[in-house]
Design a protein around this motif. Sequence first.
Motif, PDB file in Angstrom:
ATOM      1  N   GLY A 182     -34.613 159.496  40.518  1.00  0.00           N
ATOM      2  CA  GLY A 182     -35.470 158.504  41.130  1.00  0.00           C
ATOM      3  C   GLY A 182     -34.789 157.035  41.120  1.00  0.00           C
ATOM      4  O   GLY A 182     -33.926 156.866  40.222  1.00  0.00           O
ATOM      5  N   LEU A 183     -35.319 156.294  41.878  1.00  0.00           N
ATOM      6  CA  LEU A 183     -34.777 154.909  41.738  1.00  0.00           C
ATOM      7  C   LEU A 183     -36.114 153.973  41.713  1.00  0.00           C
ATOM      8  O   LEU A 183     -37.151 154.373  42.083  1.00  0.00           O
ATOM      9  N   HIS A 184     -35.889 153.032  41.048  1.00  0.00           N
ATOM     10  CA  HIS A 184     -37.050 152.146  40.868  1.00  0.00           C
ATOM     11  C   HIS A 184     -37.325 151.273  42.080  1.00  0.00           C
ATOM     12  O   HIS A 184     -38.846 150.758  42.015  1.00  0.00           O
ATOM     13  N   LEU A 185     -36.416 150.870  42.811  1.00  0.00           N
ATOM     14  CA  LEU A 185     -37.103 150.057  43.913  1.00  0.00           C
ATOM     15  C   LEU A 185     -36.497 150.384  45.253  1.00  0.00           C
ATOM     16  O   LEU A 185     -35.095 150.354  45.220  1.00  0.00           O
ATOM     17  N   PRO A 186     -36.949 150.521  46.134  1.00  0.00           N
ATOM     18  CA  PRO A 186     -36.490 151.100  47.395  1.00  0.00           C
ATOM     19  C   PRO A 186     -35.761 149.910  48.255  1.00  0.00           C
ATOM     20  O   PRO A 186     -34.748 150.317  48.807  1.00  0.00           O
ATOM     21  N   THR A 187     -36.070 148.541  48.101  1.00  0.00           N
ATOM     22  CA  THR A 187     -35.391 147.521  48.585  1.00  0.00           C
ATOM     23  C   THR A 187     -35.188 146.413  47.851  1.00  0.00           C
ATOM     24  O   THR A 187     -35.951 146.114  46.987  1.00  0.00           O
ATOM     25  N   LEU A 188     -33.718 145.908  47.732  1.00  0.00           N
ATOM     26  CA  LEU A 188     -33.494 144.603  47.022  1.00  0.00           C
ATOM     27  C   LEU A 188     -32.817 143.778  47.944  1.00  0.00           C
ATOM     28  O   LEU A 188     -31.842 143.989  48.425  1.00  0.00           O
ATOM     29  N   SER A 189     -33.497 142.451  47.661  1.00  0.00           N
ATOM     30  CA  SER A 189     -32.936 141.303  48.664  1.00  0.00           C
ATOM     31  C   SER A 189     -32.282 140.300  47.683  1.00  0.00           C
ATOM     32  O   SER A 189     -33.009 139.949  46.723  1.00  0.00           O
ATOM     33  N   VAL A 190     -31.293 139.900  48.044  1.00  0.00           N
ATOM     34  CA  VAL A 190     -30.461 138.755  47.384  1.00  0.00           C
ATOM     35  C   VAL A 190     -29.944 138.140  48.157  1.00  0.00           C
ATOM     36  O   VAL A 190     -29.409 138.090  49.413  1.00  0.00           O
ATOM     37  N   GLN A 191     -29.557 136.856  47.515  1.00  0.00           N
ATOM     38  CA  GLN A 191     -28.731 135.741  48.178  1.00  0.00           C
ATOM     39  C   GLN A 191     -27.170 135.957  48.104  1.00  0.00           C
ATOM     40  O   GLN A 191     -26.770 136.713  46.895  1.00  0.00           O
ATOM     41  N   GLU A 192     -26.431 135.842  48.731  1.00  0.00           N
ATOM     42  CA  GLU A 192     -24.741 135.835  48.707  1.00  0.00           C
ATOM     43  C   GLU A 192     -24.703 134.909  47.463  1.00  0.00           C
ATOM     44  O   GLU A 192     -24.793 133.741  47.176  1.00  0.00           O
ATOM     45  N   GLY A 193     -23.770 135.735  46.789  1.00  0.00           N
ATOM     46  CA  GLY A 193     -23.275 135.165  45.546  1.00  0.00           C
ATOM     47  C   GLY A 193     -23.903 135.531  44.170  1.00  0.00           C
ATOM     48  O   GLY A 193     -23.617 135.325  43.103  1.00  0.00           O
ATOM     49  N   ASP A 194     -25.214 136.086  44.606  1.00  0.00           N
ATOM     50  CA  ASP A 194     -26.181 136.497  43.337  1.00  0.00           C
ATOM     51  C   ASP A 194     -25.384 137.951  42.585  1.00  0.00           C
ATOM     52  O   ASP A 194     -24.776 138.388  43.221  1.00  0.00           O
ATOM     53  N   ASN A 195     -25.833 137.907  41.496  1.00  0.00           N
ATOM     54  CA  ASN A 195     -25.590 139.325  40.932  1.00  0.00           C
ATOM     55  C   ASN A 195     -26.644 140.154  41.267  1.00  0.00           C
ATOM     56  O   ASN A 195     -28.038 139.888  41.282  1.00  0.00           O
ATOM     57  N   SER A 196     -26.377 141.608  41.462  1.00  0.00           N
ATOM     58  CA  SER A 196     -27.348 142.280  41.847  1.00  0.00           C
ATOM     59  C   SER A 196     -27.489 143.643  40.950  1.00  0.00           C
ATOM     60  O   SER A 196     -26.300 144.133  40.245  1.00  0.00           O
ATOM     61  N   ILE A 197     -28.446 144.253  40.637  1.00  0.00           N
ATOM     62  CA  ILE A 197     -28.580 145.147  39.598  1.00  0.00           C
ATOM     63  C   ILE A 197     -29.670 146.274  40.160  1.00  0.00           C
ATOM     64  O   ILE A 197     -30.849 146.098  40.919  1.00  0.00           O
TER      65      ILE A 197
END
Lengths: 114, 112
Positions: free
Chosen positions: B5-20
Amino acid sequence: EPEVTQTPSHQVTQMGQEVILRCVPISNHLYFYWYRQILGQKVEFLVSFYNNEISEKSEIFDDQFSVERPDGSNFTLKIRSTKLEDSAMYFCASNPPGTNNEQFFGPGTRLTVL
Amino acid sequence: GESVGLHLPTLSVQEGDNSIINCAYSNSASDYFIWYKQESGKGPQFIIDIRSNMDKRQGQRVTVLLNKTVKHLSLQIAATQPGDSAVYFCAVNPTGYSTLTFGKGTMLLVSP
């Protein structure tokens, strides 16, 4: 860079018809797979194939499905009598000898059953 | 069996941010873990993998962390770019050379 290819990119068929989806794995690969992905859902394993025989199959891969490696390059998935619920993207994948499951996927065939 | 399973269906970030992006798995015997990226209309593309004898592995701008105690792995993308926008899947298998079980996917949206 070598890649897995699949044809056709899109197949439309009537319910009850037979379809054959074709894949050309990367040439030195020995393990072949079919997966499907229903729209908006996760990728699901169908079958794996090694040394000219099925090595594993899922519950989805029932008697209406079959796979074949008719020559040294092609790997096919046949659905004998398609159902509406067979509509999905079908991905072929392969991996080479000596590596562990770094599977290379093809671009997929979109099957639409009407 | 294996469920992923995955914890989050959608992740929105700004360019340059780190994503997890996170993933949980159920079978403690799972030995091999892979992250795939899938762009619209394309097949899954291998990003990075990790074996159960490792806790961390780094690639180019990506890092995978594996916590076997809680059966959790994560994909970290540094300096996220608009081209990173895609659906990310984790996939696991109990032992090498067997089939992969995929998670449902997290859609990563990167805005400029």
